[in-house]
Design an enzyme around this catalytic site. Structure first.
Site, PDB file in Angstrom:
ATOM      1  N   ARG A  62       7.872   4.059  -4.941  1.00 25.48           N
ATOM      2  CA  ARG A  62       8.052   3.059  -3.880  1.00 25.48           C
ATOM      3  C   ARG A  62       7.041   1.922  -4.038  1.00 25.48           C
ATOM      4  O   ARG A  62       7.363   0.755  -3.779  1.00 25.48           O
ATOM      5  CB  ARG A  62       7.921   3.706  -2.497  1.00 25.48           C
ATOM      6  CG  ARG A  62       8.235   2.723  -1.369  1.00 25.48           C
ATOM      7  CD  ARG A  62       8.257   3.394  -0.010  1.00 25.48           C
ATOM      8  NE  ARG A  62       6.974   3.984   0.319  1.00 25.48           N
ATOM      9  CZ  ARG A  62       6.750   4.761   1.372  1.00 25.48           C
ATOM     10  NH1 ARG A  62       7.743   5.044   2.207  1.00 25.48           N
ATOM     11  NH2 ARG A  62       5.564   5.257   1.608  1.00 25.48           N
TER      12      ARG A  62
ATOM     13  N   LYS B   1       6.526  -2.165   1.739  1.00 30.88           N
ATOM     14  CA  LYS B   1       5.394  -1.572   2.464  1.00 30.88           C
ATOM     15  C   LYS B   1       4.163  -2.478   2.346  1.00 30.88           C
ATOM     16  O   LYS B   1       3.238  -2.190   1.578  1.00 30.88           O
ATOM     17  CB  LYS B   1       5.118  -0.164   1.935  1.00 30.88           C
ATOM     18  CG  LYS B   1       4.242   0.678   2.840  1.00 30.88           C
ATOM     19  CD  LYS B   1       4.289   2.125   2.382  1.00 30.88           C
ATOM     20  CE  LYS B   1       3.241   2.983   3.053  1.00 30.88           C
ATOM     21  NZ  LYS B   1       3.339   3.052   4.504  1.00 30.88           N
TER      22      LYS B   1
ATOM     23  N   TYR C 263       0.826  -1.200   0.000  1.00 34.20           N
ATOM     24  CA  TYR C 263       0.000   0.000   0.000  1.00 34.20           C
ATOM     25  C   TYR C 263       0.858   1.247   0.000  1.00 34.20           C
ATOM     26  O   TYR C 263       2.079   1.185   0.195  1.00 34.20           O
ATOM     27  CB  TYR C 263      -0.955  -0.010   1.201  1.00 34.20           C
ATOM     28  CG  TYR C 263      -0.297   0.302   2.535  1.00 34.20           C
ATOM     29  CD1 TYR C 263       0.540  -0.614   3.161  1.00 34.20           C
ATOM     30  CD2 TYR C 263      -0.516   1.533   3.165  1.00 34.20           C
ATOM     31  CE1 TYR C 263       1.136  -0.318   4.383  1.00 34.20           C
ATOM     32  CE2 TYR C 263       0.077   1.829   4.391  1.00 34.20           C
ATOM     33  CZ  TYR C 263       0.901   0.900   4.986  1.00 34.20           C
ATOM     34  OH  TYR C 263       1.501   1.199   6.184  1.00 34.20           O
TER      35      TYR C 263
ATOM     36  N   GLU D  56      12.224   2.399  14.078  1.00 38.11           N
ATOM     37  CA  GLU D  56      11.349   3.488  13.630  1.00 38.11           C
ATOM     38  C   GLU D  56      10.109   3.526  14.498  1.00 38.11           C
ATOM     39  O   GLU D  56       9.958   2.719  15.414  1.00 38.11           O
ATOM     40  CB  GLU D  56      10.994   3.321  12.139  1.00 38.11           C
ATOM     41  CG  GLU D  56      10.353   1.995  11.821  1.00 38.11           C
ATOM     42  CD  GLU D  56      10.221   1.709  10.320  1.00 38.11           C
ATOM     43  OE1 GLU D  56      10.055   2.657   9.525  1.00 38.11           O
ATOM     44  OE2 GLU D  56      10.268   0.527   9.955  1.00 38.11           O
TER      45      GLU D  56
ATOM     46  N   ARG E 105      -7.320 -20.664  -1.754  1.00 35.53           N
ATOM     47  CA  ARG E 105      -6.275 -20.557  -0.728  1.00 35.53           C
ATOM     48  C   ARG E 105      -5.161 -21.574  -0.947  1.00 35.53           C
ATOM     49  O   ARG E 105      -5.403 -22.785  -0.950  1.00 35.53           O
ATOM     50  CB  ARG E 105      -6.882 -20.721   0.663  1.00 35.53           C
ATOM     51  CG  ARG E 105      -5.875 -20.438   1.780  1.00 35.53           C
ATOM     52  CD  ARG E 105      -6.529 -20.391   3.147  1.00 35.53           C
ATOM     53  NE  ARG E 105      -5.554 -20.031   4.174  1.00 35.53           N
ATOM     54  CZ  ARG E 105      -4.747 -20.906   4.778  1.00 35.53           C
ATOM     55  NH1 ARG E 105      -4.806 -22.176   4.471  1.00 35.53           N
ATOM     56  NH2 ARG E 105      -3.871 -20.491   5.677  1.00 35.53           N
TER      57      ARG E 105
HETATM   58  N1  PMP Z   1       7.852   3.743   8.768  1.00 35.19           N
HETATM   59  C1  PMP Z   1       6.715   3.025   8.839  1.00 35.19           C
HETATM   60  C2  PMP Z   1       6.741   1.705   9.534  1.00 35.19           C
HETATM   61  C3  PMP Z   1       5.529   3.524   8.274  1.00 35.19           C
HETATM   62  O1  PMP Z   1       4.402   2.787   8.332  1.00 35.19           O
HETATM   63  C4  PMP Z   1       5.538   4.791   7.645  1.00 35.19           C
HETATM   64  C5  PMP Z   1       4.301   5.393   7.062  1.00 35.19           C
HETATM   65  N2  PMP Z   1       3.607   4.542   6.238  1.00 35.19           N
HETATM   66  C6  PMP Z   1       6.741   5.510   7.591  1.00 35.19           C
HETATM   67  C7  PMP Z   1       7.881   4.951   8.170  1.00 35.19           C
HETATM   68  C8  PMP Z   1       6.823   6.852   6.943  1.00 35.19           C
HETATM   69  O2  PMP Z   1       6.856   6.735   5.554  1.00 35.19           O
HETATM   70  P1  PMP Z   1       6.316   7.898   4.616  1.00 35.19           P
HETATM   71  O3  PMP Z   1       7.092   9.119   4.961  1.00 35.19           O
HETATM   72  O4  PMP Z   1       6.609   7.415   3.246  1.00 35.19           O
HETATM   73  O5  PMP Z   1       4.862   8.041   4.918  1.00 35.19           O
END
Ligand code: PMP
Length: 284
Positions: free
Chosen positions: A52, A147, A33, A179, A100
Site C-alpha cells: 500500500r 494514506k 505513511y 470510516e 517552498r
Molecule cells: N481508515 C483510516 C482513515 C485510517 O487512518 C486507518 C489506519 N491507518 C484505517 C482505516 C485502517 O487501516 P489499516 O487496517 O491498514 O491500519
C-alpha cells in the site's frame, strides 16, 4: 528511556533526530505513511502495508525511497534496537526538502523516517469493553485511499470525541458512514451478515479490513461491501472497527445509542480472536 529512531540512513537517539524545516511533509503534508503492528517482536501483515505504501507513493508521483527488502531490514533493525515486543512501527516517506514552492520539486531526495511505539495490543482493555463513538461530518479530501499525513480532520474528529467523553468518531458523508477517524467501520446485521463500505477513493483500503473480511468469509459469514447509514448502524446487532493496531475492536455505542445489548457482540469477539491467531502465526 529515549527511543532510537531512523532518519534518512541513520539510527539516532529520538532527541537527536532532525528533519529540515523545508521538508514538504512539514510545509504541505506532502508525505505518506504506514503503521505496522508488532507482536512478539515481529511485524504483522507487513508486506501488505509496504504494497500500500508503494501504491500511495505512486498515486502522488513518488517512488519508494529504497527497495522493499531494505525497508524491511530497517524496520526489523529498529524493532530490535528498541527491544520492541508489542506495539507499532510507524514509517513515513515525504517528497523531501526543497525551497517552498507549490509545484513538486524535480530533484528532492525523499525523507524516510521510522519510529516505534510500545503498547499492549492483544490485551487491550478497550477491546474488552468496546468503543463508544460519535458521528461527525467527514471533512476530508476526496483521495482518502492515499494514506497521506494530512490527518488534521481525523485529529479534530478524535479530539471532538474525547471532548464528548467517548472513544472515537465515525465520519459521515451524504448520510452514509465512510470510516472511523483511524479505522474502517463495519456493522453486523440481524441475519449475521457483515456490512462494510465498499473500496473506493472515499475510504482508506485498510490492510486489517482486507484480512478480517477474508477470515469472515472463511468462517461462512456473508460480507456485503456497500455504504450503510447511521440509522442502519444504530439498529445493527453489532458494530466493530478494524485497524493495524486496534485489530478488531467492538463498537458498543453510537451517538449514545447502545448497539445490540450494549456489550461486545459474539461475531466481533470471534473475529478479533481469529485475527490475533492469524497475526501471531504469520507475523515475521
Ligand atoms: N481508515 C483510516 C482513515 C485510517 O487512518 C486507518 C489506519 N491507518 C484505517 C482505516 C485502517 O487501516 P489499516 O487496517 O491498514 O491500519
Amino acid at each position: 528511556m529515549p527511543r532510537t529512531v531512523y532518519v534518512n540512513g541513520a539510527f539516532v537517539d529520538e532527541n537527536e533526530a532532525r528533519v529540515s524545516v523545508f521538508d514538504r511533509a512539514f510545509l504541505f503534508a506532502d508525505a505518506v505513511y504506514e503503521v505496522s503492528a508488532v507482536i512478539a517482536g515481529r511485524l504483522v501483515d507487513n508486506d501488505a502495508h509496504l504494497a500500500r505504501l508503494r501504491r500511495s507513493l505512486g498515486e502522488l508521483g513518488m517512488s519508494m525511497p529504497c527497495t522493499e527488502a531494505e525497508l524491511i531490514d530497517i524496520q526489523r533493525e529498529l524493532v530490535t534496537r528498541n527491544h520492541l515486543d508489542e506495539g507499532a512501527l510507524y514509517l513515513q516517506v515525504s517528497r523531501g526538502a526543497a525551497d517552498r514552492d507549490f509545484r513538486f520539486p524535480r530533484d528532492a531526495t525523499p525523507t524516510l523516517v521510522m519510529f516505534t511505539q510500545a503498547r499492549a495490543l492483544i490485551d487491550d482493555p478497550v477491546a474488552a469493553r468496546g468503543l463508544s463513538v460519535i458521528t461527525v461530518p467527514d471533512m476530508r479530501w476526496k483521495r482518502r485511499d492515499i494514506k497521506t499525513v494530512a490527518l488534521l480532520p481525523a485529529s479534530m474528529a478524535r479530539t471532538q470525541a474525547a471532548d464528548a467523553g467517548v472513544d472515537d468518531a465515525w465520519m459521515v458523508e451524504d448520510g452514509k458512514v465512510t470510516e472511523g477517524s483511524s479505522n474502517n467501520a463495519h456493522i453486523v446485521t440481524a441475519d449475521r451478515c457483515i456490512v462494510t463500505r465498499h473500496l473506493g477513493s472515499e475510504i482508506l483500503h485498510g490492510i486489517t479490513r482486507a484480512a478480517v473480511l477474508e477470515l469472515s468469509r472463511r468462517e461462512g459469514i456473508e460480507v456485503h461491501e456497500r455504504p450503510f447509514s447511521v440509522d442502519e448502524a444504530m439498529s445493527a446487532s453489532e458494530a466493530f472497527v478494524t485497524s493495524a493496531t486496534a485489530f478488531v475492536c467492538p463498537v458498543v455505542r453510537i451517538d449514545g445509542r447502545a448497539i445490540g445489548d450494549g456489550s461486545p457482540g459474539p461475531i466481533s469477539r470471534r473475529l478479533r480472536e481469529l485475527y490475533i491467531e492469524m497475526a501471531r502465526a504469520s507475523a515475521n
